[in-house]
Enzyme design. Structure first.
Site, PDB file in Angstrom:
ATOM      1  N   HIS A  73     -44.271 -98.288 177.703  1.00 57.48           N
ATOM      2  CA  HIS A  73     -43.551 -97.387 176.798  1.00 57.48           C
ATOM      3  C   HIS A  73     -44.399 -96.964 175.603  1.00 57.48           C
ATOM      4  CE1 HIS A  73     -42.358-101.237 174.697  1.00 57.48           C
ATOM      5  NE2 HIS A  73     -42.542-100.473 173.643  1.00 57.48           N
ATOM      6  N   ASP A 108     -42.941-102.593 182.557  1.00 54.95           N
ATOM      7  CA  ASP A 108     -43.308-102.157 181.206  1.00 54.95           C
ATOM      8  C   ASP A 108     -44.719-102.622 180.846  1.00 54.95           C
ATOM      9  OD1 ASP A 108     -43.067-100.818 178.833  1.00 54.95           O
ATOM     10  OD2 ASP A 108     -41.875-102.350 177.825  1.00 54.95           O
ATOM     11  N   SER A 168     -45.422-103.306 169.777  1.00 52.99           N
ATOM     12  CA  SER A 168     -45.376-103.223 171.229  1.00 52.99           C
ATOM     13  C   SER A 168     -46.770-103.177 171.826  1.00 52.99           C
ATOM     14  CB  SER A 168     -44.611-101.983 171.673  1.00 52.99           C
ATOM     15  OG  SER A 168     -43.245-102.250 171.791  1.00 52.99           O
TER      16      SER A 168
END
Length: 499
Positions: A227, A260, A342
């Site tokens: 992402h 992910d 992230s």
């Protein structure tokens, strides 16, 4: 319902409340940031309306004697009294008591790494907002920022006004000369920071955001979240900036939306890259110390600490660009993780990577018109053992490979198991003919309650557990049919690519 590896199209509901994770470009920028662009240099965002404020104690009672804030030569002259006539010293006599000493300042020491933190009183909350799980990717970087201020101090005048000598004592070593031992946070951070990069992802239309990644091998591969790079993967621009400020263009080698995980490759990668050592996430225990490195809200090279607060946490989050979720059996940590962390490494106390920071639980929904969420001490990381398997496959073939049981399960939250649906996607059979589940004798309506020794509470829990394995692994499923419990052994099949 949802096919185990085909996301949650239709009426799917993950076991962990899921809000589509913020992509590198969300619907709303953080509070105080103009829409569609980074924050103005030097600008400081306004605090949220319901932020708790520190309560300042009331002023102390007036004291007699000189004013400590007034220079000696400006003190008002007091009428002289002989010693025998001086009033006795009372509770409010000069000098005033010293300022309060912080609880961690016993004898001038510093907080001990791994020691429990002292809980601060919680301020009043004006309202409660809906909870949601979001991916921890920054939507706008703070281009510039700083905190200005003055240092307060206590001063005492000498009775000898002619004295001008210094009473300071020099330390034997300056802080820059101190040796940071390998087991300390500073030692781990010093070794790891040169191998962590801040990723800037710009889509084709000029929008973008910030995430984190780390050096995976000496060839210049960078491991991060899908992402983080999803919006710029096709026709956008990706750059990776090291802690020394050197910036390199990068390209996507492969992406696995379901896991992910993504792998980038630096263009014109420099010599001498130092990959971060990979640990063993299977050996991680609750209570182990953790160190997270990333670029929260664009603040690169930020280091935070905490512990592993839970393992095998079923987590579902999306990249914001599709209606499909990513599933993981996550490591939970209370290390401070915010948007921009992230893709960054979650390290153990020895400096080995045990996970990839991927999502945070939030007290805000994170929707349009709301401020971007921040850490409340509930962060989730993809276990590094799983991330390593995915990365090797992406580097080798450019596409992910998923293990499957060959059955479609419902995705309701905490139903006491994963129920095999009446039918699959687009009217296909719920149990794939001649697939692993069919060969093991499973049928529509069976409720899977265990995957090996792990209790299965819902469909997302089952998928997260399946994806910690590889195609070809033999597993045991415990299921209920017509009120009776049975077990079945099967060999996991495979599916290639994201569909």
């Amino acid at each position: 319902m949802s096919t185990e590896n085909e996301g949650n199209e239709g009426n799917t509901v993950p076991s962990v409340p899921s809000v589509p994770s913020a992509p590198p470009v969300p619907a709303a920028a953080p509070e105080g940031t103009p829409p569609g662009g980074p924050a103005t240099p030097g600008a400081t965002p306004a605090p949220p309306a319901d932020a708790p404020t520190a309560q300042i104690p009331a002023a102390a009672a007036h004291r007699s004697g000189p004013d400590p804030s007034m220079p000696h030569h400006e003190q008002p002259q007091q009428p002289y009294q002989p010693p025998s006539q001086q009033p006795p010293a009372g509770p409010a006599s000069w000098p005033p008591p010293p300022p309060a000493v912080p609880s961690y300042a016993d004898g001038g020491g510093t907080p001990v790494w791994g020691a429990p933190a002292v809980a601060e009183p919680e301020g009043p909350r004006k309202r409660r907002a809906a909870s949601g799980l979001i991916a921890a990717v920054a939507v706008a970087a703070l281009v510039a920022g700083g905190v200005g201020g003055a240092l307060g101090y206590w001063a005492a005048d000498s009775n000898d006004s002619g004295s001008s000598g210094s009473t300071t004592v020099a330390a034997s070593n300056s802080p820059k000369d101190f040796k940071r031992e390998a087991g300390t946070v500073a030692g781990v951070a010093a070794n790891a920071l040169p191998s962590v990069v801040t990723i800037d992802a710009q889509s084709g239309d000029g929008e973008g955001g910030t995430g984190t990644g780390f050096v995976y091998d000496k060839e210049g591969h960078i491991l991060t979240n899908n992402h983080v790079v999803a919006s710029a993967a096709d026709n956008g621009q990706l750059t990776a900036t090291f802690s020394d400020g050197k910036k390199y263009d990068a390209e996507v080698v492969g992406r696995a939306q379901g896991y992910d995980v993504a792998v980038l490759k630096l263009k014109n990668a420099p010599d001498g890259l130092t990959p971060l050592p990979l640990g063993d996430s299977e050996k991680v225990a609750v209570g182990d110390s953790t160190i997270a490195i990333g670029a929260p809200f664009g603040l690169s090279n930020t280091v935070t600490t905490g512990i592993i607060s839970a393992k095998d946490r079923p987590v579902a989050s999306g990249d914001g660009s599709s209606n499909k979720n990513s599933y993981m059996s996550a490591l939970q940590t209370d290390a401070s993780i915010n948007p921009g962390n992230s893709g960054g490494p979650l390290l153990d106390a020895g400096g080995a990577v045990i996970g990839i920071n991927s999502a945070i639980q939030s007290t805000t929904g994170g929707g349009a018109g709301q401020s971007q969420a921040g850490s409340i001490g509930l962060g989730f990381a993809i276990p590094v053992n799983q991330a390593k398997n995915v990365a090797e496959q992406l580097i080798k073939t450019g596409q992910p490979v998923y293990p499957v049981i060959g059955a479609t399960v419902t995705m309701e939250e905490k139903t006491g198991g994963a129920t095999i649906s009446d039918q699959g996607a687009a009217g296909t059979p719920a149990v794939t003919p001649n697939g692993p589940a069919a060969k093991a004798g499973l049928k529509a309506g069976d409720v899977i309650t265990k995957f090996n020794d792990t209790v299965v509470e819902s469909g997302p829990t089952l998928i997260g557990e399946i994806w910690t394995h590889k195609p070809g692994d033999k597993v045991t499923l415990t299921y209920k049919r017509d009120g009776k419990t049975a077990t079945a052994e099967l060999v996991l099949g495979e599916r290639k690519g994201d569909s």
